[in-house]
Design a protein around this motif. Structure first.
Motif, PDB file in Angstrom:
ATOM      1  N   SER A  45      13.077  27.049 -13.898  1.00  0.00           N
ATOM      2  CA  SER A  45      14.303  26.338 -14.150  1.00  0.00           C
ATOM      3  C   SER A  45      14.573  28.204 -12.549  1.00  0.00           C
ATOM      4  O   SER A  45      15.354  29.218 -13.532  1.00  0.00           O
ATOM      5  N   LEU A  46      15.321  27.730 -11.172  1.00  0.00           N
ATOM      6  CA  LEU A  46      15.481  28.808 -10.343  1.00  0.00           C
ATOM      7  C   LEU A  46      17.117  29.472 -11.108  1.00  0.00           C
ATOM      8  O   LEU A  46      17.166  30.991 -10.552  1.00  0.00           O
ATOM      9  N   ASP A  47      17.769  28.796 -11.260  1.00  0.00           N
ATOM     10  CA  ASP A  47      19.212  29.178 -11.429  1.00  0.00           C
ATOM     11  C   ASP A  47      19.062  30.467 -13.021  1.00  0.00           C
ATOM     12  O   ASP A  47      19.855  30.762 -12.913  1.00  0.00           O
ATOM     13  N   LYS A  48      17.968  30.575 -13.587  1.00  0.00           N
ATOM     14  CA  LYS A  48      17.506  31.677 -14.885  1.00  0.00           C
ATOM     15  C   LYS A  48      17.142  32.924 -14.144  1.00  0.00           C
ATOM     16  O   LYS A  48      16.272  33.577 -14.366  1.00  0.00           O
ATOM     17  N   TYR A  49      17.071  32.760 -12.701  1.00  0.00           N
ATOM     18  CA  TYR A  49      16.278  33.649 -12.010  1.00  0.00           C
ATOM     19  C   TYR A  49      16.643  34.609 -10.442  1.00  0.00           C
ATOM     20  O   TYR A  49      16.185  34.733  -9.445  1.00  0.00           O
ATOM     21  N   LEU A  50      18.118  34.467 -10.419  1.00  0.00           N
ATOM     22  CA  LEU A  50      18.942  34.663  -9.548  1.00  0.00           C
ATOM     23  C   LEU A  50      18.868  36.071  -9.542  1.00  0.00           C
ATOM     24  O   LEU A  50      19.865  36.386  -8.813  1.00  0.00           O
ATOM     25  N   GLY A  51      18.535  37.410 -10.472  1.00  0.00           N
ATOM     26  CA  GLY A  51      18.386  38.630 -10.147  1.00  0.00           C
ATOM     27  C   GLY A  51      19.190  39.035 -11.236  1.00  0.00           C
ATOM     28  O   GLY A  51      20.635  38.633 -10.882  1.00  0.00           O
ATOM     29  N   GLU A  52      19.133  39.888 -11.998  1.00  0.00           N
ATOM     30  CA  GLU A  52      19.929  40.849 -12.579  1.00  0.00           C
ATOM     31  C   GLU A  52      21.634  41.106 -12.394  1.00  0.00           C
ATOM     32  O   GLU A  52      21.913  41.074 -13.751  1.00  0.00           O
ATOM     33  N   ASP A  53      21.814  41.228 -11.568  1.00  0.00           N
ATOM     34  CA  ASP A  53      23.175  41.532 -11.546  1.00  0.00           C
ATOM     35  C   ASP A  53      23.495  40.335 -10.110  1.00  0.00           C
ATOM     36  O   ASP A  53      24.916  40.540  -9.973  1.00  0.00           O
ATOM     37  N   TYR A  54      23.455  39.335 -10.667  1.00  0.00           N
ATOM     38  CA  TYR A  54      23.842  38.151 -10.101  1.00  0.00           C
ATOM     39  C   TYR A  54      25.179  37.912 -11.520  1.00  0.00           C
ATOM     40  O   TYR A  54      25.315  38.641 -12.305  1.00  0.00           O
ATOM     41  N   SER A  72      13.768  28.852 -19.163  1.00  0.00           N
ATOM     42  CA  SER A  72      13.470  29.072 -18.022  1.00  0.00           C
ATOM     43  C   SER A  72      12.463  29.108 -16.847  1.00  0.00           C
ATOM     44  O   SER A  72      11.847  28.513 -16.217  1.00  0.00           O
ATOM     45  N   VAL A  73      11.292  27.840 -17.944  1.00  0.00           N
ATOM     46  CA  VAL A  73      10.059  27.892 -17.676  1.00  0.00           C
ATOM     47  C   VAL A  73      10.058  26.544 -18.524  1.00  0.00           C
ATOM     48  O   VAL A  73      10.353  26.307 -20.438  1.00  0.00           O
ATOM     49  N   VAL A  74       9.339  25.502 -18.401  1.00  0.00           N
ATOM     50  CA  VAL A  74       9.031  24.234 -19.425  1.00  0.00           C
ATOM     51  C   VAL A  74       7.166  23.838 -18.897  1.00  0.00           C
ATOM     52  O   VAL A  74       7.426  23.930 -17.620  1.00  0.00           O
ATOM     53  N   VAL A  75       7.186  23.547 -19.760  1.00  0.00           N
ATOM     54  CA  VAL A  75       5.815  23.059 -19.728  1.00  0.00           C
ATOM     55  C   VAL A  75       5.406  21.678 -20.535  1.00  0.00           C
ATOM     56  O   VAL A  75       5.782  21.464 -21.781  1.00  0.00           O
ATOM     57  N   GLY A  76       4.932  20.949 -19.260  1.00  0.00           N
ATOM     58  CA  GLY A  76       4.754  19.153 -20.047  1.00  0.00           C
ATOM     59  C   GLY A  76       3.731  19.452 -19.749  1.00  0.00           C
ATOM     60  O   GLY A  76       2.751  19.854 -19.739  1.00  0.00           O
ATOM     61  N   ASP A  77       2.196  17.591 -20.098  1.00  0.00           N
ATOM     62  CA  ASP A  77       1.623  17.518 -19.927  1.00  0.00           C
ATOM     63  C   ASP A  77       1.057  17.853 -18.121  1.00  0.00           C
ATOM     64  O   ASP A  77       1.080  16.759 -17.143  1.00  0.00           O
ATOM     65  N   SER A  78       0.310  18.964 -18.000  1.00  0.00           N
ATOM     66  CA  SER A  78      -0.387  19.583 -16.565  1.00  0.00           C
ATOM     67  C   SER A  78       1.271  19.458 -15.518  1.00  0.00           C
ATOM     68  O   SER A  78       0.642  19.064 -14.382  1.00  0.00           O
ATOM     69  N   MET A 129      24.235  26.077  -8.591  1.00  0.00           N
ATOM     70  CA  MET A 129      23.545  25.394  -7.498  1.00  0.00           C
ATOM     71  C   MET A 129      23.596  25.784  -6.721  1.00  0.00           C
ATOM     72  O   MET A 129      22.716  25.725  -5.014  1.00  0.00           O
ATOM     73  N   GLN A 130      24.796  26.220  -5.944  1.00  0.00           N
ATOM     74  CA  GLN A 130      24.491  26.567  -4.877  1.00  0.00           C
ATOM     75  C   GLN A 130      23.990  27.620  -3.865  1.00  0.00           C
ATOM     76  O   GLN A 130      23.894  27.576  -2.969  1.00  0.00           O
ATOM     77  N   ASP A 131      24.165  28.920  -5.633  1.00  0.00           N
ATOM     78  CA  ASP A 131      23.280  29.956  -5.269  1.00  0.00           C
ATOM     79  C   ASP A 131      22.130  30.036  -5.156  1.00  0.00           C
ATOM     80  O   ASP A 131      21.277  30.694  -4.667  1.00  0.00           O
ATOM     81  N   VAL A 132      21.717  29.011  -6.160  1.00  0.00           N
ATOM     82  CA  VAL A 132      20.494  28.962  -5.992  1.00  0.00           C
ATOM     83  C   VAL A 132      19.853  27.880  -4.461  1.00  0.00           C
ATOM     84  O   VAL A 132      18.312  28.750  -3.982  1.00  0.00           O
ATOM     85  N   GLU A 133      20.685  27.508  -4.079  1.00  0.00           N
ATOM     86  CA  GLU A 133      19.829  27.163  -2.712  1.00  0.00           C
ATOM     87  C   GLU A 133      19.566  28.121  -1.401  1.00  0.00           C
ATOM     88  O   GLU A 133      18.969  28.254  -1.252  1.00  0.00           O
ATOM     89  N   THR A 134      20.906  29.239  -1.741  1.00  0.00           N
ATOM     90  CA  THR A 134      20.793  30.233  -0.743  1.00  0.00           C
ATOM     91  C   THR A 134      19.760  30.912  -0.882  1.00  0.00           C
ATOM     92  O   THR A 134      18.916  31.617   0.374  1.00  0.00           O
ATOM     93  N   LYS A 135      19.623  31.001  -2.165  1.00  0.00           N
ATOM     94  CA  LYS A 135      18.396  32.180  -2.221  1.00  0.00           C
ATOM     95  C   LYS A 135      17.434  31.912  -2.353  1.00  0.00           C
ATOM     96  O   LYS A 135      16.383  32.167  -1.745  1.00  0.00           O
ATOM     97  N   PHE A 136      16.792  30.563  -2.684  1.00  0.00           N
ATOM     98  CA  PHE A 136      15.562  30.112  -2.444  1.00  0.00           C
ATOM     99  C   PHE A 136      15.650  29.369  -1.557  1.00  0.00           C
ATOM    100  O   PHE A 136      14.526  28.211  -1.991  1.00  0.00           O
ATOM    101  N   LYS A 137      15.634  29.791  -0.473  1.00  0.00           N
ATOM    102  CA  LYS A 137      16.035  28.530   0.763  1.00  0.00           C
ATOM    103  C   LYS A 137      14.164  27.806   0.675  1.00  0.00           C
ATOM    104  O   LYS A 137      13.510  27.341   0.770  1.00  0.00           O
ATOM    105  N   ASP A 138      14.050  29.051   0.946  1.00  0.00           N
ATOM    106  CA  ASP A 138      11.828  28.996   1.281  1.00  0.00           C
ATOM    107  C   ASP A 138      11.257  29.604   0.251  1.00  0.00           C
ATOM    108  O   ASP A 138      11.466  30.906  -0.867  1.00  0.00           O
ATOM    109  N   LEU A 139      10.271  28.576  -0.370  1.00  0.00           N
ATOM    110  CA  LEU A 139       9.250  29.406  -1.463  1.00  0.00           C
ATOM    111  C   LEU A 139       8.187  29.278  -1.353  1.00  0.00           C
ATOM    112  O   LEU A 139       7.567  29.686  -1.691  1.00  0.00           O
TER     113      LEU A 139
END
Length: 332
Positions: A156-165, A145-151, A99-109
């Motif tokens: 899940s950013l923790d599944k996209y931290l980079g293949e070398d994570y 990685s991705v969830v879809v609900g009603d509209s 969670m801390q690494d997610v905040e660091t990598k994805f500070k700006d979206l």
């Protein structure tokens, strides 16, 4: 005091679910804004913030319900002590670090908001009746990685931290890590959202490998079209230049093999999986065979069909399930 606090949080949770609103999601079709649900998660689970937990429940009850019931499988959202269960789950040392690494990598979206805005503008232009989903980001404890609900579309950013994570290298195969790069977010989200809006009609088809690769290929072609790609599979399927070249050089041979071995009419789930899942394909004796080869094949048939029928709209293509007729109208 702790018991009183637990009761209070439960009451807040129940009232939020009854409201059913999503106050935290503010956007228009022309300007997509991504809701930082992941930061509420961090504050609620790691910092024990009561106000953050309250916002999870009052501003985004649907996302919270999906997280607790479908992603983490912690039990019903209104179960006793569900809030404590949620906090305890995310107190695992590894998950705290993630969670801390997610905040660091994805500070700006902002870059992601621009990409989504452009993509859904294109989709709306071609599919006027399509509902543009409210988009949020979360931490899924390395689940979906991705969830879809009603509209609703959750990433899940923790599944996209980079293949070398480093953590990925410990728990995932190389072919799995390929899809865990930030650039996969938009193609993945478009794919899964289109799946939800235009589902495969199991009861109306024969469920053969051919039916499935044509359906999946159709969605992949549309994703690349929306993202202004060339239909090669590099974006929709995440192919490298080498993988694309292999498909280009061997496509006709593979198609001939699929027909000769009667794979196309097969309903064998293991065979279908071999052609459509990201793990290495076992039906061909070649270590260089890219994953999801069947989807690439379906994508090329759709690509050829749409070249020859430029008057066919994207909406018409999505509604068309007569895949044998489509095949007859191509060089395949």
């Amino acid at each position: 005091m702790q018991k009183i606090l637990s009761i209070l949080l439960t009451v807040l949770f129940l009232s939020a679910c009854q409201m059913g609103g999503q106050k935290g999601f503010m956007q228009s079709d022309d300007n997509i804004s991504i809701y930082r649900y992941d930061r509420l998660q961090y504050d609620a689970a790691i910092l024990n913030s009561v106000s953050a937990l309250q916002k999870m429940n009052t501003e985004s009850p649907q996302a919270t319900k999906i997280l607790i019931e479908d992603v983490l499988c912690l039990g019903p959202v209104n179960a006793n002590h569900i809030n404590a269960r949620l906090r305890n789950y995310f107190k695992d040392t590894l998950l705290v670090q993630v969670m801390q690494d997610v905040e660091t990598k994805f500070k700006d979206l902002s870059w992601l908001e621009v990409d989504f805005t452009d993509a859904f503008k294109c989709l709306k232009k071609n599919l006027p009746n399509l509902v543009v989903p409210r988009i949020y980001v979360q931490n899924s404890a390395l689940n979906q990685s991705v969830v879809v609900g009603d509209s609703l579309l959750g990433i899940s950013l923790d599944k996209y931290l980079g293949e070398d994570y480093p953590l990925y290298k410990k728990y995932y195969y190389a072919y799995q890590r390929k899809s865990m790069n930030p650039e996969r977010i938009v193609p993945d989200c478009l794919t899964f959202y289109l799946f939800s809006q235009y589902p495969f009609l199991w009861e109306q088809t024969h469920r053969t490998l051919f039916d499935i690769i044509m359906y999946r290929g159709k969605i992949a072609w549309i994703v690349e079209k929306v993202l202004k790609a060339d239909g090669s599979g590099k974006l929709a399927l995440g192919y490298t230049e080498e993988e694309h070249d292999w498909c280009d050089n061997n496509g006709e041979r593979v198609w001939k093999l699929m027909k000769e071995r009667k794979h196309l009419e097969s309903m064998d789930p293991l065979l279908i999986r071999a052609y459509t899942y990201p793990d290495p394909i076992p039906v061909l004796k070649d270590k260089k065979v890219p994953s999801c080869l069947g989807i690439w094949m379906g994508m090329q048939i759709i690509r050829e069909y749409m070249k020859q029928h430029p008057d066919v709209t994207m909406a018409e293509l999505l509604d068309d399930t007569d895949y044998h007729r489509i095949l007859k109208n191509t060089r395949y």
